[in-house]
Design a protein around this motif. Sequence first.
Motif, PDB file in Angstrom:
ATOM      1  N   UNK A 192       0.853  -1.191   0.000  1.00 14.44           N
ATOM      2  CA  UNK A 192       0.000   0.000   0.000  1.00 14.44           C
ATOM      3  C   UNK A 192       0.879   1.228   0.000  1.00 14.44           C
ATOM      4  N   UNK A 193       0.448   2.229  -0.753  1.00 18.59           N
ATOM      5  CA  UNK A 193       1.168   3.489  -0.727  1.00 18.59           C
ATOM      6  C   UNK A 193       0.823   4.169   0.584  1.00 18.59           C
ATOM      7  N   UNK A 194       1.846   4.710   1.211  1.00 13.45           N
ATOM      8  CA  UNK A 194       1.688   5.239   2.553  1.00 13.45           C
ATOM      9  C   UNK A 194       0.795   6.459   2.636  1.00 13.45           C
ATOM     10  N   UNK A 195       0.456   7.058   1.509  1.00 15.94           N
ATOM     11  CA  UNK A 195      -0.423   8.240   1.588  1.00 15.94           C
ATOM     12  C   UNK A 195      -1.888   7.889   1.341  1.00 15.94           C
ATOM     13  N   UNK A 196      -2.201   6.589   1.292  1.00 18.52           N
ATOM     14  CA  UNK A 196      -3.593   6.174   1.142  1.00 18.52           C
ATOM     15  C   UNK A 196      -4.182   5.952   2.536  1.00 18.52           C
ATOM     16  N   UNK A 197      -4.943   6.943   2.989  1.00 12.58           N
ATOM     17  CA  UNK A 197      -5.413   6.935   4.376  1.00 12.58           C
ATOM     18  C   UNK A 197      -6.191   5.666   4.717  1.00 12.58           C
ATOM     19  N   UNK A 198      -7.108   5.296   3.829  1.00 10.22           N
ATOM     20  CA  UNK A 198      -7.960   4.151   4.162  1.00 10.22           C
ATOM     21  C   UNK A 198      -7.170   2.848   4.255  1.00 10.22           C
ATOM     22  N   UNK A 199      -6.155   2.722   3.377  1.00 11.72           N
ATOM     23  CA  UNK A 199      -5.353   1.497   3.408  1.00 11.72           C
ATOM     24  C   UNK A 199      -4.479   1.444   4.656  1.00 11.72           C
ATOM     25  N   UNK A 235      10.104   8.876   3.833  1.00 16.21           N
ATOM     26  CA  UNK A 235       8.681   9.179   4.037  1.00 16.21           C
ATOM     27  C   UNK A 235       7.899   7.915   4.318  1.00 16.21           C
ATOM     28  N   UNK A 236       8.163   6.910   3.466  1.00 13.33           N
ATOM     29  CA  UNK A 236       7.442   5.642   3.621  1.00 13.33           C
ATOM     30  C   UNK A 236       7.659   5.097   5.028  1.00 13.33           C
TER      31      UNK A 236
ATOM     32  N   UNK B 278      -4.662   2.320  -7.958  1.00 10.38           N
ATOM     33  CA  UNK B 278      -4.769   0.869  -7.899  1.00 10.38           C
ATOM     34  C   UNK B 278      -5.827   0.317  -8.840  1.00 10.38           C
ATOM     35  N   UNK B 366     -10.194  11.509   4.089  1.00  8.85           N
ATOM     36  CA  UNK B 366     -10.339  10.163   3.563  1.00  8.85           C
ATOM     37  C   UNK B 366     -11.266  10.207   2.364  1.00  8.85           C
ATOM     38  N   UNK B 368     -11.564   7.849   0.121  1.00  5.00           N
ATOM     39  CA  UNK B 368     -11.526   6.513  -0.438  1.00  5.00           C
ATOM     40  C   UNK B 368     -12.887   6.102  -0.946  1.00  5.00           C
TER      41      UNK B 368
END
Lengths: 300, 445
Positions: A192-199, A235-236, B278, B366, B368
Amino acid sequence: MELSLYERMRNKLLKTADNFKEKIENVMYMGSFDDDFFDELEETLILSDLGAQTSVKITESLRAKIKETRSKSKEEVMGFLKEILVEMVQVETEKPQLPTIMLVVGVNGVGKTTTIAKLSERYKKEGKKVVIAAADTFRAAAVEQLDEWARRVGVDIIKSTTGADPSSVIFDAIGAAKARKADILICDTAGRLHNKVNLMKELEKISRVINREGDGFSIHNLMVLDATTGQNAINQAKVFHDCVEIKGIVLTKLDGTAKGGIAISIIDEMQIPIEYVGIGEKSEDLIDFDPKKFVDLLFE
Amino acid sequence: MIFEGLNEKFQNIFSQLKRKGKLSEKDIQEVNREIKMALLEADVNFKVVKQFTKNIGERAIGQEVLSSLTPGQQFIKIVKDEMTTLLGGEIERMDFVQGRQNVYMMVGLQGAGKTTTAAKLANLLRKEKKFKPLLVACDVYRPAAIKQLEILGDELKIDVYSEHDVKDPVGIAKRGMQKSIEGHYDLVIMDTAGRLQIDEALMDELVNIKEAINPTEILLTVDGMTGQESVNVANEFNRLLDISGVILTKLDGDTRGGAALSITYTIGKAIKYIGTGEKLTDIELFYPDRMASRILGMGDVLSFIDKAQSMMDDEKAKELEEKFRNQDFDLNDFLDQIKQIESMGSISSLLEMMPGANKKALKNVDLSGADTKKTEAIILSMTQEERHKPGIINASRRRRIALGSGTMVADVNRLLKGFEQSKKMMKQMSNPSMAKKGRMKLPFM
């Protein structure tokens, strides 16, 4: 054994090492240690992926050291530089207490699944009972990939189907690890990319499940980083560390990169040890990382 | 956010400039130094940075800026021009040949995203160019790589040629070509295994595949987060294979885009597509000028409009406009709209194209798809009557809906409130006095 590991690392890293030392020597060639020298040294360090911040720190320390000793010899200055780097990479490492749960995290395509395969083979050889959890339920065929590895290595795997809730896979896996008296449970997660809040929230949930269910196990989370990544790696690491406590870093694909510098910059900025480095595709190509030897290699 | 850090830095640098009525040579040198550091920190290759700042300095110190009435603006324009040039200048489209076979070969390091990109590309070109694509799975090394391509093909309903338990990628490529000719496929995309550019045996294998299938395009897939190494990778693949273009992936991360800014300049080959998420629709044509705008924090409205248009169904849009005017818009339409926006890709990837979008504020929001799913579940738990006349939804109905959709009554309330608000907004917009000023034609307004 120890020596051969070192040798192998040296052979694989020769490119990194050659490059680094050669470049530093080129900078030194001018023979005087004035502002131009420090500017050029800084540039060289940045070029080796050490990052602007760490590079400035190194040149400043070196500047102070040279001023203090009034040294004019190239050999001595080279020695100072090495000392500074060695000091920089010394962080305390913590061996996982068995039984342990390892949650393996990272962005997409850094080599998490492959690293898990290599790790489980290594632990199995050491006579440990290993169970792996296929909690990358997102990427197409990720479960199949890990399943194939589990079969080759000969360890137990707990899996569900693509699209399942990863936390539920982890929950089941912890149950299985307890029942089978496993020494080590290694959990794969989706990149997961670290800037994807939901992930990242999903990852937090997985981590909560481990904290709640994993009584009797120590928790030793590993983050996998791709050595060809530039400064984004920092960052990651920061964001992932905020989300789940990272105990150690695995630096993969170090055989391709001409710049091992990111290793130094990561340790300096994160104060988290690099535990393993991946220097090839084979399972024995995952080797223990010895920070001091790594710096030695850079200057050999 | 794409290029987040870099564009923040540039905005800071530029805002200092805008305040100045006059720029001295010293000012320009100062700014140039700041730009240099910003780019270096962003992993832009060192040689590229040197050339870039040199060009800017020369143009700025020459007549162009100093004699201008708005030197700050003029300077910014030069930076944008030079950055566009750096990114390749003109947009370079793929060489499509209708009526004969287009054969693409995907190459790159491990984990760059070749397999996913191959599927995305096949899907995009089928839609845009009406090609009949065939994916060929030549990655015989990574376990389950073939399976991954098969699953993606299955999902997109695109045929995949694969051979299990065969360890000969050249043979698979050849037989894949055979199959594509027999099956009249006019687009063949070969997925190859990831490899390091210094692995001679595996690089030879790529050369052999190239010779065997004679591809029309060789596309190097590069992870957008790659550091100083990106240049070596591109150089080496290009030297051995003479690649035709580059696809940059994972640009939806917070990369500062060093690879994007370094590769074209170094090897003289264009970036053709970028991967931005994605989802299998998250792939875009690469426009150097638009990307320069994004890096410099100027937004990219053109890409946004393109994206909206490509997803919009004209008939539906008209029907909807009619509904707005007659105040006939109900929850079913609301759901349609939400789904349509979602099909455009993630909302955050859309928002970041907007000029002046506050990246910091967006960072913690968020955006998403999870909320969309919730909304969908709630609306689908309503009866048709309720969807058409939300006014009748009383407390007990709300409870039932919440139970049916696995949400809380509060979620239902929030949705209904949101719906009322958007209805109000629409009323205002379709009101004739607004219409004169030009109605918005975006599908979700």
